[in-house]
Scaffold this motif. Structure first.
Motif, PDB file in Angstrom:
ATOM      1  N   GLU A  39       0.829  -1.210   0.000  1.00 40.23           N
ATOM      2  CA  GLU A  39       0.000   0.000   0.000  1.00 40.23           C
ATOM      3  C   GLU A  39       0.864   1.261   0.000  1.00 40.23           C
ATOM      4  O   GLU A  39       0.620   2.207  -0.763  1.00 40.23           O
ATOM      5  CB  GLU A  39      -0.903  -0.023   1.228  1.00 40.23           C
ATOM      6  N   ILE A  40       1.895   1.279   0.838  1.00 39.41           N
ATOM      7  CA  ILE A  40       2.771   2.449   0.928  1.00 39.41           C
ATOM      8  C   ILE A  40       3.541   2.643  -0.376  1.00 39.41           C
ATOM      9  O   ILE A  40       3.668   3.773  -0.873  1.00 39.41           O
ATOM     10  CB  ILE A  40       3.734   2.303   2.123  1.00 39.41           C
ATOM     11  N   MET A  41       4.038   1.554  -0.936  1.00 38.40           N
ATOM     12  CA  MET A  41       4.800   1.669  -2.177  1.00 38.40           C
ATOM     13  C   MET A  41       3.925   2.203  -3.307  1.00 38.40           C
ATOM     14  O   MET A  41       4.362   3.049  -4.102  1.00 38.40           O
ATOM     15  CB  MET A  41       5.378   0.304  -2.558  1.00 38.40           C
ATOM     16  N   GLU A  42       2.689   1.747  -3.397  1.00 36.91           N
ATOM     17  CA  GLU A  42       1.788   2.232  -4.446  1.00 36.91           C
ATOM     18  C   GLU A  42       1.505   3.721  -4.243  1.00 36.91           C
ATOM     19  O   GLU A  42       1.524   4.504  -5.211  1.00 36.91           O
ATOM     20  CB  GLU A  42       0.486   1.436  -4.426  1.00 36.91           C
ATOM     21  N   TRP A  43       1.271   4.129  -3.002  1.00 36.92           N
ATOM     22  CA  TRP A  43       1.011   5.544  -2.709  1.00 36.92           C
ATOM     23  C   TRP A  43       2.236   6.400  -3.035  1.00 36.92           C
ATOM     24  O   TRP A  43       2.115   7.484  -3.611  1.00 36.92           O
ATOM     25  CB  TRP A  43       0.623   5.692  -1.235  1.00 36.92           C
ATOM     26  N   GLU A  44       3.433   5.919  -2.695  1.00 32.83           N
ATOM     27  CA  GLU A  44       4.640   6.707  -2.945  1.00 32.83           C
ATOM     28  C   GLU A  44       4.939   6.802  -4.438  1.00 32.83           C
ATOM     29  O   GLU A  44       5.386   7.855  -4.918  1.00 32.83           O
ATOM     30  CB  GLU A  44       5.818   6.138  -2.153  1.00 32.83           C
ATOM     31  N   GLU A  45       4.677   5.756  -5.184  1.00 39.49           N
ATOM     32  CA  GLU A  45       4.848   5.860  -6.641  1.00 39.49           C
ATOM     33  C   GLU A  45       3.879   6.883  -7.229  1.00 39.49           C
ATOM     34  O   GLU A  45       4.236   7.631  -8.148  1.00 39.49           O
ATOM     35  CB  GLU A  45       4.663   4.503  -7.299  1.00 39.49           C
ATOM     36  N   ASP A  46       2.649   6.916  -6.720  1.00 33.97           N
ATOM     37  CA  ASP A  46       1.686   7.911  -7.191  1.00 33.97           C
ATOM     38  C   ASP A  46       2.174   9.329  -6.923  1.00 33.97           C
ATOM     39  O   ASP A  46       1.943  10.244  -7.731  1.00 33.97           O
ATOM     40  CB  ASP A  46       0.327   7.705  -6.506  1.00 33.97           C
ATOM     41  N   ASN A  47       2.852   9.518  -5.793  1.00 35.41           N
ATOM     42  CA  ASN A  47       3.275  10.862  -5.393  1.00 35.41           C
ATOM     43  C   ASN A  47       4.659  11.243  -5.903  1.00 35.41           C
ATOM     44  O   ASN A  47       4.894  12.410  -6.235  1.00 35.41           O
ATOM     45  CB  ASN A  47       3.246  10.982  -3.864  1.00 35.41           C
ATOM     46  N   PHE A  48       5.574  10.273  -5.970  1.00 29.22           N
ATOM     47  CA  PHE A  48       6.973  10.587  -6.256  1.00 29.22           C
ATOM     48  C   PHE A  48       7.457  10.101  -7.622  1.00 29.22           C
ATOM     49  O   PHE A  48       8.557  10.421  -8.036  1.00 29.22           O
ATOM     50  CB  PHE A  48       7.884   9.995  -5.168  1.00 29.22           C
ATOM     51  N   GLY A  49       6.644   9.316  -8.306  1.00 34.33           N
ATOM     52  CA  GLY A  49       7.038   8.805  -9.609  1.00 34.33           C
ATOM     53  C   GLY A  49       7.489   7.354  -9.524  1.00 34.33           C
ATOM     54  O   GLY A  49       7.480   6.730  -8.459  1.00 34.33           O
ATOM     55  N   PRO A  50       7.894   6.753 -10.635  1.00 39.58           N
ATOM     56  CA  PRO A  50       8.271   5.341 -10.670  1.00 39.58           C
ATOM     57  C   PRO A  50       9.362   5.011  -9.648  1.00 39.58           C
ATOM     58  O   PRO A  50      10.333   5.751  -9.472  1.00 39.58           O
ATOM     59  CB  PRO A  50       8.775   5.144 -12.101  1.00 39.58           C
ATOM     60  N   TYR A  51       9.194   3.870  -9.000  1.00 42.04           N
ATOM     61  CA  TYR A  51      10.192   3.407  -8.034  1.00 42.04           C
ATOM     62  C   TYR A  51      11.517   3.174  -8.748  1.00 42.04           C
ATOM     63  O   TYR A  51      11.556   2.547  -9.813  1.00 42.04           O
ATOM     64  CB  TYR A  51       9.699   2.119  -7.372  1.00 42.04           C
TER      65      TYR A  51
END
Length: 469
Positions: free
Chosen positions: A265-277
């Motif tokens: 969940e956190i990784m999906e949210w951070e990709e939405d906010n910060f761009g591709p992992y």
């Protein structure tokens, strides 16, 4: 004045070589700098070369706290070199070769000076092998925290921020020199050895187990890690197929189960906010609370002293974009790591039913954030872009006031442009290094009609508490 003509006598070949050298007729290398003059850690790192890959082969005996290592360091000379330095604190050096030939070397403090038999030309790629062993050191930093090689109940934990990695392998230990890594660790059978990146091999022979890990994206040495002990390693993957490796000390399994289950969940949210992992796997290492007094954003696999809370997990995973992929040019730029990761916590709360970032900002400015008035006052001790000394590069102004700078930018440009800025910043400097000046220039380029001068002057570089407009 009268002139006379005298016979010309032959110049000996050796003397001719000396004369040509003195006159600039030959190309000869000079020793690389012993340190990069970082404003807070001047002896960290070394001049004259750029490391591209570390191949570390380690064996550790926890019963005797004995480490045996071989480091194969592939680098490119950035100038003509007659000698170069590696950072290595403690440990005994058994031998050094450069391009397979024995090299002279000597030790002075944390500096291992290597003199290859043949000088290295600028642009030349060369391979240095260092054999070493001994009891690795635990380093006490200026702020009292511990790093380097930390003994644990069953093994050890290697942490490197800001300079602890030199306690367990030789290298160019400054954040400005990033490289790929292969880390192979042999430990007594029954123990696990967890590191960065992805596992490539696990074999057991004669009562010893070898674990091999590969990091294929550039990594600063301060976010390299090895965790040796009793760990339950659980592989899984995100919905997009990204591998996840979570290593948990059994004593922390139940306490950490719910929060670690939120990694997808956190990784999906951070990709939405910060761009591709930016990396090829993610995860966590959860040790016992007494292993270290802090969490650290070790690349692809943050380390936690005991079960983390959600805020800390959000913070350390955000560092994978800001700090690990985009790494500061020097330790003066630390707020580009911690300000961003702290602001990630604010954004998480804002998106998950907690205080808005504006409410958090207001509480910090008023001084009634949390239950510790002294901590609130400490935010204004120095500007985030200019810590007062090495002992303060991880203090509150770097974190909270750094996050306040980001919020001021957001207030100035609006949400659409703000998210363009933070995502574009992570993309523009992906796998590289950047400074505060790079960041302010990037913001100004993205919002050319805004005057950021007062913001930089008062919030980023200004002493004391800025007046609030």
């Amino acid at each position: 004045m009268s002139w006379s003509i005298r016979p010309i006598r032959p110049v000996p070949v050796l003397l001719l070589a000396v004369v040509l050298t003195a006159c600039g007729g030959g190309v000869h290398g000079t020793p690389g700098a012993a340190g990069l003059s970082d404003p807070y850690f001047p002896r960290a790192g070394n001049g004259g070369y750029d490391v591209t890959h570390y191949d570390l082969t380690l064996a550790y005996d926890p019963a005797h706290r004995h480490l045996t290592g071989t480091a194969v360091i592939t680098a490119r000379a950035t100038e003509d070199l007659s000698a170069f330095n590696l950072d290595l604190k403690g440990l005994d050096v058994g031998g050094v070769t450069v391009e397979g030939r024995g090299a002279r070397w000597n030790r002075a403090g944390q500096e291992l000076t290597v003199r290859p038999r043949a000088e290295l030309d600028r642009g030349e790629t060369f391979r240095t092998t260092v054999r070493y062993s001994g009891t690795p050191e635990t380093i006490t930093d200026a702020d009292g925290s511990k790093e380097g090689w930390l003994g644990t109940a069953a093994g050890a934990l290697a942490l490197g921020e800001p300079a602890g990695s030199m306690a367990w392998f030789p290298g160019d230990h400054h954040p400005s020199d990033k490289a790929t890594y292969d880390i192979t660790v042999t430990v007594p059978e029954g123990l696990q050895a967890v590191s960065n990146g992805e596992p490539t091999r696990e074999t057991t022979k004669d009562g010893r187990t070898t674990y091999a890990w590969h990091t294929g994206r550039p990594m600063a040495s301060y976010v390299a890690t090895v965790a040796i002990g009793h760990y339950t390693v659980t592989p899984s993957s995100l919905k997009n197929g990204l591998p996840v490796y979570v290593a948990v000390d059994p004593s922390q399994a139940e306490a950490s189960r719910k929060v670690l289950a939120r990694i997808p969940e956190i990784m999906e949210w951070e990709e939405d906010n910060f761009g591709p992992y930016p990396f090829s796997s993610t995860g966590a290492i959860v040790g016992r609370p007494d292993a270290a007094g802090y969490a650290l954003e070790t690349q692809t696999r943050p380390v936690f002293p005991g079960a983390p809370d959600t805020d800390t997990l959000v913070h350390e995973l955000a560092h994978q974009w800001y700090g690990d992929s985009v790494t500061p040019d020097s330790w003066r730029d630390m707020w580009l790591n911690e300000g961003f990761a702290t602001y990630a916590e604010w954004l998480w709360h804002e998106d998950h039913g907690g205080d808005t970032a504006q409410q958090t900002f207001d509480a910090l400015y008023r001084g009634d954030y949390g239950d510790d008035p002294e901590s609130n006052e400490a935010i204004w001790a120095f500007p985030p872009a200019n810590p007062t000394s090495a002992a303060h590069v991880s203090d509150s102004p770097v974190y909270e006031r750094g996050a306040m700078v980001l919020h001021k930018i957001r207030q100035s440009v609006g949400d659409d442009t703000f998210y363009d800025i933070i995502q574009g910043w992570a993309d523009a400097h992906r796998y590289g290094n950047a400074s505060t000046a790079d960041f302010t220039a990037y913001v100004e380029k993205k919002a050319p009609h805004k005057d950021f001068g007062p913001l930089w002057r008062d919030w980023l570089y200004g002493e004391g508490k800025p007046e609030r407009p």
